[in-house]
Design a protein around this motif. Structure first.
Motif, PDB file in Angstrom:
ATOM      1  N   LEU A 138      48.044 -11.881 -82.908  1.00  0.00           N
ATOM      2  CA  LEU A 138      48.956 -11.366 -81.887  1.00  0.00           C
ATOM      3  C   LEU A 138      48.992 -12.281 -80.669  1.00  0.00           C
ATOM      4  O   LEU A 138      50.047 -12.488 -80.061  1.00  0.00           O
ATOM      5  N   THR A 139      47.854 -12.846 -80.315  1.00  0.00           N
ATOM      6  CA  THR A 139      47.834 -13.769 -79.179  1.00  0.00           C
ATOM      7  C   THR A 139      48.665 -15.010 -79.476  1.00  0.00           C
ATOM      8  O   THR A 139      49.401 -15.513 -78.602  1.00  0.00           O
ATOM      9  N   GLU A 140      48.586 -15.518 -80.696  1.00  0.00           N
ATOM     10  CA  GLU A 140      49.425 -16.658 -81.075  1.00  0.00           C
ATOM     11  C   GLU A 140      50.905 -16.319 -80.999  1.00  0.00           C
ATOM     12  O   GLU A 140      51.733 -17.157 -80.628  1.00  0.00           O
ATOM     13  N   ALA A 141      51.253 -15.077 -81.367  1.00  0.00           N
ATOM     14  CA  ALA A 141      52.663 -14.689 -81.390  1.00  0.00           C
ATOM     15  C   ALA A 141      53.206 -14.356 -80.014  1.00  0.00           C
ATOM     16  O   ALA A 141      54.393 -14.585 -79.734  1.00  0.00           O
ATOM     17  N   LEU A 142      52.361 -13.808 -79.153  1.00  0.00           N
ATOM     18  CA  LEU A 142      52.836 -13.316 -77.858  1.00  0.00           C
ATOM     19  C   LEU A 142      52.426 -14.198 -76.689  1.00  0.00           C
ATOM     20  O   LEU A 142      52.854 -13.971 -75.559  1.00  0.00           O
ATOM     21  N   GLY A 143      51.569 -15.184 -76.923  1.00  0.00           N
ATOM     22  CA  GLY A 143      51.077 -16.020 -75.847  1.00  0.00           C
ATOM     23  C   GLY A 143      49.838 -15.438 -75.214  1.00  0.00           C
ATOM     24  O   GLY A 143      48.838 -16.113 -75.009  1.00  0.00           O
ATOM     25  N   THR A 144      49.886 -14.165 -74.913  1.00  0.00           N
ATOM     26  CA  THR A 144      48.722 -13.424 -74.425  1.00  0.00           C
ATOM     27  C   THR A 144      48.931 -11.969 -74.770  1.00  0.00           C
ATOM     28  O   THR A 144      50.070 -11.509 -74.896  1.00  0.00           O
ATOM     29  N   LEU A 145      47.843 -11.239 -74.942  1.00  0.00           N
ATOM     30  CA  LEU A 145      47.982  -9.821 -75.220  1.00  0.00           C
ATOM     31  C   LEU A 145      48.309  -9.076 -73.936  1.00  0.00           C
ATOM     32  O   LEU A 145      47.614  -9.244 -72.915  1.00  0.00           O
ATOM     33  N   PRO A 146      49.355  -8.265 -73.931  1.00  0.00           N
ATOM     34  CA  PRO A 146      49.675  -7.502 -72.718  1.00  0.00           C
ATOM     35  C   PRO A 146      48.604  -6.458 -72.427  1.00  0.00           C
ATOM     36  O   PRO A 146      47.817  -6.093 -73.305  1.00  0.00           O
ATOM     37  N   ASP A 147      48.577  -5.970 -71.213  1.00  0.00           N
ATOM     38  CA  ASP A 147      47.568  -5.000 -70.814  1.00  0.00           C
ATOM     39  C   ASP A 147      47.767  -3.653 -71.499  1.00  0.00           C
ATOM     40  O   ASP A 147      46.797  -2.940 -71.766  1.00  0.00           O
ATOM     41  N   ARG A 148      49.032  -3.311 -71.761  1.00  0.00           N
ATOM     42  CA  ARG A 148      49.334  -1.997 -72.348  1.00  0.00           C
ATOM     43  C   ARG A 148      49.984  -2.177 -73.711  1.00  0.00           C
ATOM     44  O   ARG A 148      50.789  -3.085 -73.915  1.00  0.00           O
ATOM     45  N   PRO A 149      49.655  -1.286 -74.655  1.00  0.00           N
ATOM     46  CA  PRO A 149      50.253  -1.404 -75.989  1.00  0.00           C
ATOM     47  C   PRO A 149      51.726  -1.023 -76.051  1.00  0.00           C
ATOM     48  O   PRO A 149      52.372  -1.276 -77.066  1.00  0.00           O
ATOM     49  N   ASP A 150      52.273  -0.432 -74.990  1.00  0.00           N
ATOM     50  CA  ASP A 150      53.701  -0.123 -74.987  1.00  0.00           C
ATOM     51  C   ASP A 150      54.516  -1.213 -74.303  1.00  0.00           C
ATOM     52  O   ASP A 150      55.683  -1.011 -73.966  1.00  0.00           O
ATOM     53  N   ASP A 151      53.915  -2.390 -74.115  1.00  0.00           N
ATOM     54  CA  ASP A 151      54.640  -3.520 -73.562  1.00  0.00           C
ATOM     55  C   ASP A 151      55.780  -3.923 -74.495  1.00  0.00           C
ATOM     56  O   ASP A 151      55.605  -3.944 -75.726  1.00  0.00           O
ATOM     57  N   PRO A 152      56.964  -4.251 -73.980  1.00  0.00           N
ATOM     58  CA  PRO A 152      58.109  -4.589 -74.852  1.00  0.00           C
ATOM     59  C   PRO A 152      57.838  -5.727 -75.823  1.00  0.00           C
ATOM     60  O   PRO A 152      58.330  -5.708 -76.957  1.00  0.00           O
ATOM     61  N   ALA A 153      57.066  -6.726 -75.421  1.00  0.00           N
ATOM     62  CA  ALA A 153      56.797  -7.847 -76.325  1.00  0.00           C
ATOM     63  C   ALA A 153      55.985  -7.393 -77.534  1.00  0.00           C
ATOM     64  O   ALA A 153      56.209  -7.860 -78.653  1.00  0.00           O
ATOM     65  N   LEU A 154      55.054  -6.479 -77.312  1.00  0.00           N
ATOM     66  CA  LEU A 154      54.264  -5.959 -78.420  1.00  0.00           C
ATOM     67  C   LEU A 154      55.087  -5.007 -79.281  1.00  0.00           C
ATOM     68  O   LEU A 154      55.055  -5.065 -80.511  1.00  0.00           O
TER      69      LEU A 154
END
Length: 813
Positions: free
Chosen positions: A521-537
């Protein structure tokens, strides 16, 4: 194959042009690579960002709505008088017009077929040009469906075109309709005669007489065919053009066996075409195996059996469903196929089901399964939709079935052919009847056309009309106690304990979601967002309501799911552990009911992109915690603690050919104080059998129910653990695990000790992969986890680089 003059047209040297003058593609011209597709070539040229990363998928939708053209030049030497020239494509995606030197030589509308065009009159000595013009599949599907479509799911009516259904979106994958030359292409020059060659085998029920069956579709002639296999060689006279079948008897062949039952013995088979002077015109090589396949559907007190028999022996099918390993399927290499199949084998699987919304996989996939003894349940490419049975689709289905069965029939691993995924179920339960009215919807394909192709070209395999399906026409496809079942109410509606409510004859689909690993997920998003309901996730969660399900299914398993849902780190660990326990619960339950239940195929082994999905192995090739849980649940020898009429019982499953004799140690253990009670039971479990032993009141009558565990241990099997209360009511103590790191040449040993019981212990370090996970350690116990680098050259971690995760952290105060 040899004997022809072959000009390979794969690799670089192609050009991709946009031909939609009114759209976004009109001014685009970039270098292209074949095999490939518009998306991969546009990414390579920097025209579009990688649609797998972040929220880029939305920016790439225009690609599927545009028309594209591939072209390249090639040289042809002067050829002998009377010779012929064919242009052969192993895969075109999907609506293509093929031109050579400006002359149209063929048209295609089916991604799943091979094509061969006679271009003798179009090529010339010297430099030539081949052009492949692709019309937009997305626009074509919408146009074909019109205003009154037959039922289908997701973004585009894939049931109107023979293309990969899941490129139009699925509940685990993006919507990325593409176009391209997705498999190899070559020019073949031949004279006198040539043939399309396919082979298959049969083996009599007594395993004493094998037959190699060779199908030849001959052009030209006359000629001779020479067939050699297992030390037997026979010649046949071919006096005319057309299709014929040749047979060679092979007495006493060594059978091909699935994993765990014997050697997957294969033989080399060679088919040569010879001219009248004995010159080799064409030579093809095949690896074949001899096996006898049947499905036992004998009626019994529970309904009807559904048990695969290989060489007369009943087999519990331990495995998973396989989807394309990349939505841009040209990127799946032989090495990647081998890695995935090896990961399935390492998880103690013996079966993979190639699901009907993807592709018929490359030869490399089937060859890897052949060599490892992995059984293949092969769907025809029909899934979750009603398919018209009229032209123009019908002719494509006829040609596809003929081509695909002939192509795959040589592989001993391909033992079951299935007409479609969930289409009979959809017709009965999803409200299709009103939408279909009096139109055809595909049933004729599944009950007549497709089984006829299997009977004609793969007589050593068996055919199943659909999955799920009952054994008899007129019976609901999901009737309890009959045929393969798909068990989705549990994930969609219920806690995973409800897997135990059913005892299916064969669980062909069941699954539980979890996110991809943190690294992927870090490779796909650049960094993991703080919340799991983040739009990128959330852009990588494709099941409607899937994010809600992930959190809702934590209820009764973890305290305060709402709080977990606000913290990505805690959410990621909790949902990953939940998937692991859900699948372990299901698999151990199903296996405990052998032979009544004869198969468990998890949805799904792999992923098409970095996703929040049901996969065991994410798109980065990294096993999720659930993979480790499934590895233990599918082990040849299993101890599991199951509720039974006599109370809590230890069920011992022996899936080997040797009796299993040992001592079962049953303990009641306090999470902080250690052992409270202990009993020991000697046992013997016959080969390929199950034995159930009541645990007894000494162990089950807990004094401190919220703080005590039942633990079952025996040599040669993983530890089994049972809790007395709901998972969220266990009083796990604060974790007290200490670790030290020991460096070896190519790995790290992480030594662990604990003062209290810890559950689901996971050891991680950047760039490393663990040999085991989800450990339960009791007070005072120690253990070791081995970490190995994912890639050569990755530095080995030190003590401070290692992180430990346990279930305890969710409960301790």
């Amino acid at each position: 194959m040899r004997g022809h003059g072959i000009v390979e047209l794969t690799g670089e040297g192609w050009t991709l042009r946009g031909t939609d003058a009114t759209g976004d593609a009109g001014d685009i011209e970039v270098p292209a690579v074949v095999p490939g597709c518009a998306h991969t070539d546009l990414m390579r040229a920097g025209v579009i960002p990688d649609p797998y990363l972040g929220t880029n998928e939305a920016q790439a939708q225009w690609v599927g709505l545009a028309d594209w053209e591939y072209s390249r030049h090639f040289d042809v030497a002067a050829r002998p008088d009377g010779s012929r020239v064919h242009l052969a494509f192993d895969g075109l995606q999907t609506i293509a017009t093929v031109l050579v030197n400006g002359t149209e030589v063929g048209n295609t509308r089916n991604m799943h077929r091979r094509y061969r065009f006679d271009v003798t009159d179009a090529v010339r000595p010297g430099t030539n040009e081949v052009t492949v013009r692709f019309a937009s599949s997305a626009r074509a599907m919408l146009a074909a469906a019109g205003d009154d479509p037959l039922p289908y799911d997701w973004s585009y009516p894939y049931n109107e075109l023979r293309t990969m259904a899941c490129e139009g979106g699925w509940d685990w994958g993006p919507t990325l309709v593409t176009a391209g030359i997705w498999r190899n292409v070559r020019l073949e020059v031949w004279d006198t005669a040539r043939a399309d060659v396919d082979v298959t085998t049969t083996l009599d029920e007594d395993l004493r007489r094998g037959t190699l069956v060779v199908g030849l579709a001959v052009e030209g002639g006359p000629c001779e065919a020479e067939v050699a296999v297992a030390g037997h060689t026979e010649r046949f006279t071919i006096d005319s053009t057309g299709r014929r079948q040749l047979t060679v008897d092979v007495p006493e062949p060594e059978p091909w066996w699935p994993r765990g039952y014997g050697a997957p013995t294969q033989y080399d088979a060679t088919v040569r075409l010879l001219d009248e002077g004995g010159k080799v015109l064409q030579e093809t090589h095949h690896r074949v195996g001899f096996r006898h396949i049947a499905i036992d559907t004998t009626p019994d007190e529970h309904g009807r059996a559904f048990t695969l028999r290989v060489n007369g022996r009943p087999v519990f099918c331990k495995g998973a469903n396989w989807i394309p390993d990349d939505l841009f399927v040209s990127r799946i290499t032989p090495a990647r196929y081998e890695t995935r199949v090896d990961q399935a084998c390492a998880a103690n699987m013996n079966t993979l089901r190639v699901w009907g919304g993807g592709i018929y996989e490359d030869e490399a996939f089937y060859a890897a399964c052949d060599a490892r003894g992995v059984l293949i349940w092969q769907d025809f490419m029909f899934a979750c939709a009603a398919y018209p049975e009229e032209e123009p689709l019908r002719s494509e289905v006829v040609a596809e079935a003929d081509d695909v069965v002939r192509r795959l029939a040589a592989h001993p691993s391909v033992v079951v052919w299935n007409g479609a995924n969930e289409n009979l179920l959809g017709h009965e339960d999803w409200g299709w009847r009103t939408q279909i009215r009096d139109r055809t919807w595909g049933e004729g394909y599944y009950r007549e056309l497709l089984p006829a192709a299997v009977e004609a070209h793969a007589p050593g395999a068996v055919y199943v009309v659909n999955s799920p399906a009952a054994s008899e026409p007129g019976v609901h496809p999901q009737v309890p106690g009959d045929g393969p079942s798909h068990l989705w109410d549990t994930w969609n509606l219920l806690d995973y304990a409800h897997y135990r409510d059913q005892i299916p004859r064969f669980a062909a689909e069941f699954g539980w979601q979890a996110p991809a690993t943190r690294a992927t997920l870090t490779e796909a998003l650049g960094t993991l967002p703080d919340r799991p309901d983040d739009p990128a996730l959330l852009a990588h969660q494709k099941q409607p309501g899937g994010e809600r399900h992930l959190v809702d299914r934590l209820k009764a398993r973890f305290p305060d799911p709402a709080a977990i849902a606000t913290d990505t780190d805690r959410w990621h660990l909790a949902t990953s552990l939940n998937q692991a326990h859900a699948l372990r619960t299901a698999v151990e339950h199903f296996r405990s009911w052998w032979p009544r239940t004869a198969g468990a195929l998890i949805w799904q082994l792999n992923d098409v992109w970095p996703a929040l999905s049901w996969s065991l192995i994410d798109h980065g090739g990294r096993p999720k915690p659930a993979w480790y849980a499934v590895r233990g649940a599918f082990a040849d020898r299993l101890v599991t603690l199951q509720p039974r009429e006599a109370g809590l019982s230890a069920v011992l499953v022996n899936d080997t050919d040797e009796p299993w004799t040992g001592e079962l140690v049953l303990r009641r253990v306090h999470v902080a104080d250690g052992e409270v009670a202990c009993t020991e039971r000697e046992f013997t479990v016959p080969a390929r059998s199950v034995r159930t032993l009541p645990v007894g009141p000494t162990i089950t009558q807990a004094g401190r129910r919220r703080e005590e565990l039942v633990v079952a241990d025996t040599a040669g099997a993983d530890r089994a653990v049972h809790v007395f209360v709901r998972d969220d009511g266990v009083r796990w103590p604060a974790p007290d695990v200490k670790h030290t790191v020991e460096h070896k040449e190519d790995r790290v040993l992480v030594h662990l000790t604990t003062g209290v019981a810890v559950g689901d212990l996971i050891v991680e370090a950047p760039g490393m992969r663990a040999d085991t996970a989800l450990l339960t350690l009791l007070p005072g116990e120690s253990g070791t986890v081995v970490l190995r680098p994912e890639h050569e050259g990755t530095p080995l971690p030190n003590n401070e680089d290692v992180s430990l995760h346990t279930r305890n952290g969710f409960f301790a105060t």
